[in-house]
Write an enzyme that holds these catalytic residues in place. Structure first.
Site, PDB file in Angstrom:
ATOM      1  N   TYR A   1       5.410 -25.214 -58.153  1.00 16.95           N
ATOM      2  CA  TYR A   1       4.400 -25.654 -59.122  1.00 16.95           C
ATOM      3  C   TYR A   1       3.430 -24.487 -59.314  1.00 16.95           C
ATOM      4  O   TYR A   1       2.554 -24.239 -58.479  1.00 16.95           O
ATOM      5  CB  TYR A   1       3.638 -26.886 -58.628  1.00 16.95           C
ATOM      6  CG  TYR A   1       4.443 -28.162 -58.537  1.00 16.95           C
ATOM      7  CD1 TYR A   1       5.656 -28.313 -59.186  1.00 16.95           C
ATOM      8  CD2 TYR A   1       3.962 -29.250 -57.817  1.00 16.95           C
ATOM      9  CE1 TYR A   1       6.377 -29.498 -59.107  1.00 16.95           C
ATOM     10  CE2 TYR A   1       4.679 -30.445 -57.737  1.00 16.95           C
ATOM     11  CZ  TYR A   1       5.884 -30.555 -58.381  1.00 16.95           C
ATOM     12  OH  TYR A   1       6.582 -31.740 -58.299  1.00 16.95           O
TER      13      TYR A   1
ATOM     14  N   LEU B   1       3.180 -43.268 -64.815  1.00 10.75           N
ATOM     15  CA  LEU B   1       2.601 -43.379 -66.168  1.00 10.75           C
ATOM     16  C   LEU B   1       3.502 -42.684 -67.178  1.00 10.75           C
ATOM     17  O   LEU B   1       3.091 -42.443 -68.320  1.00 10.75           O
ATOM     18  CB  LEU B   1       1.199 -42.762 -66.198  1.00 10.75           C
ATOM     19  CG  LEU B   1       0.174 -43.460 -65.288  1.00 10.75           C
ATOM     20  CD1 LEU B   1      -1.154 -42.721 -65.318  1.00 10.75           C
ATOM     21  CD2 LEU B   1      -0.013 -44.909 -65.718  1.00 10.75           C
TER      22      LEU B   1
ATOM     23  N   ARG C   1       4.346 -39.611 -67.353  1.00 10.63           N
ATOM     24  CA  ARG C   1       3.665 -38.359 -67.740  1.00 10.63           C
ATOM     25  C   ARG C   1       2.493 -38.632 -68.676  1.00 10.63           C
ATOM     26  O   ARG C   1       2.191 -37.833 -69.564  1.00 10.63           O
ATOM     27  CB  ARG C   1       4.632 -37.374 -68.415  1.00 10.63           C
ATOM     28  CG  ARG C   1       6.048 -37.362 -67.852  1.00 10.63           C
ATOM     29  CD  ARG C   1       6.071 -36.733 -66.496  1.00 10.63           C
ATOM     30  NE  ARG C   1       7.431 -36.610 -65.986  1.00 10.63           N
ATOM     31  CZ  ARG C   1       7.843 -35.579 -65.266  1.00 10.63           C
ATOM     32  NH1 ARG C   1       7.023 -34.603 -64.975  1.00 10.63           N
ATOM     33  NH2 ARG C   1       9.067 -35.550 -64.795  1.00 10.63           N
ATOM     34  N   GLY C   2       1.878 -39.786 -68.523  1.00 13.93           N
ATOM     35  CA  GLY C   2       0.729 -40.145 -69.359  1.00 13.93           C
ATOM     36  C   GLY C   2       1.113 -41.005 -70.546  1.00 13.93           C
ATOM     37  O   GLY C   2       0.256 -41.634 -71.163  1.00 13.93           O
TER      38      GLY C   2
ATOM     39  N   SER D   1      -0.108 -44.439 -70.296  1.00 12.59           N
ATOM     40  CA  SER D   1      -1.454 -44.518 -69.703  1.00 12.59           C
ATOM     41  C   SER D   1      -2.447 -45.189 -70.641  1.00 12.59           C
ATOM     42  O   SER D   1      -3.545 -45.560 -70.228  1.00 12.59           O
ATOM     43  CB  SER D   1      -1.974 -43.109 -69.376  1.00 12.59           C
ATOM     44  OG  SER D   1      -2.200 -42.385 -70.577  1.00 12.59           O
TER      45      SER D   1
HETATM   46  N1  LIG Z   1      10.220 -35.156 -57.336  1.00 14.64           N
HETATM   47  C1  LIG Z   1      10.151 -34.831 -58.601  1.00 14.64           C
HETATM   48  O1  LIG Z   1      11.164 -34.491 -59.233  1.00 14.64           O
HETATM   49  C2  LIG Z   1       8.833 -34.881 -59.320  1.00 14.64           C
HETATM   50  C3  LIG Z   1       8.793 -34.678 -60.697  1.00 14.64           C
HETATM   51  C4  LIG Z   1       7.558 -34.740 -61.329  1.00 14.64           C
HETATM   52  C5  LIG Z   1       6.409 -35.001 -60.604  1.00 14.64           C
HETATM   53  N2  LIG Z   1       6.473 -35.178 -59.254  1.00 14.64           N
HETATM   54  C6  LIG Z   1       5.252 -35.432 -58.456  1.00 14.64           C
HETATM   55  O2  LIG Z   1       4.657 -36.640 -58.866  1.00 14.64           O
HETATM   56  C7  LIG Z   1       3.297 -36.411 -59.240  1.00 14.64           C
HETATM   57  C8  LIG Z   1       2.888 -37.367 -60.341  1.00 14.64           C
HETATM   58  O3  LIG Z   1       3.837 -37.302 -61.384  1.00 14.64           O
HETATM   59  P1  LIG Z   1       3.500 -37.169 -62.911  1.00 14.64           P
HETATM   60  O4  LIG Z   1       2.600 -36.056 -63.104  1.00 14.64           O
HETATM   61  O5  LIG Z   1       4.749 -37.185 -63.621  1.00 14.64           O
HETATM   62  O6  LIG Z   1       2.700 -38.502 -63.102  1.00 14.64           O
HETATM   63  P2  LIG Z   1       2.076 -39.447 -64.101  1.00 14.64           P
HETATM   64  O7  LIG Z   1       0.986 -40.039 -63.279  1.00 14.64           O
HETATM   65  O8  LIG Z   1       3.106 -40.302 -64.722  1.00 14.64           O
HETATM   66  O9  LIG Z   1       1.480 -38.575 -65.293  1.00 14.64           O
HETATM   67  C9  LIG Z   1       0.357 -37.777 -65.086  1.00 14.64           C
HETATM   68  C10 LIG Z   1      -0.336 -37.517 -66.402  1.00 14.64           C
HETATM   69  O10 LIG Z   1      -0.771 -38.755 -66.987  1.00 14.64           O
HETATM   70  C11 LIG Z   1      -2.020 -38.582 -67.644  1.00 14.64           C
HETATM   71  N3  LIG Z   1      -2.934 -39.678 -67.273  1.00 14.64           N
HETATM   72  C12 LIG Z   1      -3.599 -40.482 -68.129  1.00 14.64           C
HETATM   73  N4  LIG Z   1      -4.337 -41.392 -67.468  1.00 14.64           N
HETATM   74  C13 LIG Z   1      -4.163 -41.154 -66.166  1.00 14.64           C
HETATM   75  C14 LIG Z   1      -4.695 -41.746 -65.003  1.00 14.64           C
HETATM   76  N5  LIG Z   1      -5.547 -42.749 -65.048  1.00 14.64           N
HETATM   77  N6  LIG Z   1      -4.332 -41.259 -63.822  1.00 14.64           N
HETATM   78  C15 LIG Z   1      -3.454 -40.227 -63.750  1.00 14.64           C
HETATM   79  N7  LIG Z   1      -2.926 -39.611 -64.837  1.00 14.64           N
HETATM   80  C16 LIG Z   1      -3.281 -40.080 -66.038  1.00 14.64           C
HETATM   81  C17 LIG Z   1      -2.548 -37.238 -67.192  1.00 14.64           C
HETATM   82  O11 LIG Z   1      -2.442 -36.344 -68.274  1.00 14.64           O
HETATM   83  P3  LIG Z   1      -3.745 -35.795 -68.939  1.00 14.64           P
HETATM   84  O12 LIG Z   1      -4.531 -35.201 -67.796  1.00 14.64           O
HETATM   85  O13 LIG Z   1      -3.243 -34.818 -69.934  1.00 14.64           O
HETATM   86  O14 LIG Z   1      -4.401 -37.023 -69.531  1.00 14.64           O
HETATM   87  C18 LIG Z   1      -1.627 -36.766 -66.115  1.00 14.64           C
HETATM   88  O15 LIG Z   1      -1.409 -35.373 -66.145  1.00 14.64           O
HETATM   89  C19 LIG Z   1       3.261 -34.938 -59.630  1.00 14.64           C
HETATM   90  O16 LIG Z   1       1.970 -34.421 -59.554  1.00 14.64           O
HETATM   91  C20 LIG Z   1       4.206 -34.346 -58.632  1.00 14.64           C
HETATM   92  O17 LIG Z   1       3.519 -34.138 -57.395  1.00 14.64           O
HETATM   93  C21 LIG Z   1       7.670 -35.140 -58.613  1.00 14.64           C
END
Ligand SMILES: NC(=O)c1ccc[n+]([C@@H]2O[C@H](COP(=O)([O-])OP(=O)(O)OC[C@H]3O[C@@H](n4cnc5c(N)ncnc54)[C@H](OP(=O)(O)O)[C@@H]3O)[C@@H](O)[C@H]2O)c1
Length: 336
Positions: free
Chosen positions: A58, A211, A213-214, A217
């Site tokens: 990352y 979410l 990826r938002g 959300s």
């Molecule tokens: N194992 C794997 O293959 C894999 C793949 C992907 C991720 N991950 C891990 O999982 C974690 C979370 O995944 P994700 O980033 O895909 O998650 P997510 O929580 O589905 O999406 C995060 C995005 O949602 C938006 N958002 C809007 N409201 C929110 C709220 N209340 N709380 C949090 N986010 C909100 C944000 O974008 P804005 O800031 O632009 O609003 C944020 O960047 C990553 O950080 C990583 O550590 C693992």
């Protein structure tokens, strides 16, 4: 708010019921703000979040160095509570290009040595290959992590985005704490075969993309545009007609959220929390504001009637578009 805890499988650690995923603080979703990122990690620790998830790729070390800074500048008591979950294996160039995955034993140990230095810790709590390396039997990759466990550099072994057969082979090699996989109202694939396998073997889930990826959300507007280096600019679910369709699902969720006096994101996170005590959602908050909203989901109770309403509004397979672009889908053992 009281922080609830959950346990990562029959052999893993007790962790906060919500984990903080730090990936978005190192570029994947466009511009980031270092001071706000550190403040968000501190706020999470203060709220009782103990699980921080990262990957060595990352921002190619950026995310681990950021976590190092956040831990160094946090009060000692909070720093000691933090549990680090680290993914390794992705091969990337200086321009961010992807070259595949390396799960060979020498690479596993080399990745770990670099991560320990960047994170500034003497052990990693959960260490996992980000993807299955198709050229290396999972027994060899997991066996190499098991050697790191024996030597005290790693406490627990995790997996990421692998399917039932690989999970069984890994679990036959060494104890596995959790599988990290995308799981959300609009990403229900793991329910078919993967979740039953994990439950049979006593392995937990750390769910990402709760979410989507938002997307679900409640904060994404129709026609929203993303910079070319933002994951969402290439995600099928965020494109054209797919985006319009998916946002109609969000509007159905919004009605339910309004009736309950909570936010759309809170309903989406609470739904994942309701799927079982063995599931720990990782939220990708990048700011204290988003983190506060996500943590609020811990106080949202969805009873049987609420769950039925939510699932009627967003049926399994309701999403338009795959969760990754085709080249990335091809790397998912979990989708075979
Ligand atoms: N194992 C794997 O293959 C894999 C793949 C992907 C991720 N991950 C891990 O999982 C974690 C979370 O995944 P994700 O980033 O895909 O998650 P997510 O929580 O589905 O999406 C995060 C995005 O949602 C938006 N958002 C809007 N409201 C929110 C709220 N209340 N709380 C949090 N986010 C909100 C944000 O974008 P804005 O800031 O632009 O609003 C944020 O960047 C990553 O950080 C990583 O550590 C693992």
């Amino acid at each position: 708010m009281t922080m609830h805890t959950r346990t990562l499988g029959t052999t893993g650690p007790q962790v906060s019921a919500l984990g903080l995923g730090c990936m978005g603080m190192s570029g994947m979703y466009g511009e980031t703000d270092r001071a706000e990122s550190v403040a968000t990690i501190h706020a999470a620790l203060e709220a009782g979040v103990t699980l921080l998830d990262t990957g060595d790729f990352y921002g190619m070390g950026h995310n681990e160095l950021l976590i190092n800074e956040a831990l160094r500048t946090a009060p000692a008591a909070l720093r000691e509570n933090a549990l680090l979950s680290v993914k390794f294996g992705a091969q990337r160039g200086p321009g961010g290009e992807w070259y595949g995955f390396d799960g060979s034993p020498a690479a596993v140990k080399t990745f770990a040595a670099y991560s320990l230095q960047r994170l500034g810790v003497d052990h990693i709590d959960v260490y996992r290959p980000a993807r299955l390396d198709p050229d290396v039997p999972i027994e060899e990759t997991v066996g190499a992590i098991a050697e790191l466990v024996e030597k005290g550099y790693v406490r627990h072994i995790g997996l990421s985005e692998v399917g039932a057969d690989t999970i069984r082979r890994a679990a036959a090699t060494a104890p596995i704490a959790d599988l990290q996989i995308e799981y959300a109202l609009i990403s229900r694939g793991p329910e078919r075969e993967i979740l039953p396998t994990l439950r049979e073997l006593g392995i937990a889930v750390t769910a990402y993309g709760v979410l989507s990826r938002g997307l679900i959300s409640g904060h994404v507007a129709p026609g929203q545009e993303y910079a070319a280096n933002d994951f969402r600019a290439h995600s099928p679910r965020f494109q054209g007609d797919n985006l319009q369709h998916n946002l109609t699902l969000v509007e159905s969720l919004r009605k339910i959220a309004e009736q309950k006096g909570v936010s759309v994101a809170q309903i989406a996170i609470a739904w994942v929390l309701s799927r079982g005590e063995d599931i720990v959602p990782l939220v990708g908050a990048r700011t204290r504001e988003r983190l506060g909203e996500a943590l609020g989901a811990l106080d949202v109770t969805l009873d049987a009637a609420d769950l039925a309403t939510v699932e009627a509004a967003v049926p399994a397979d309701a999403a338009a578009g795959e969760r990754y672009a085709p080249a990335q889908m091809a790397m998912l053992d979990s989708e075979r």
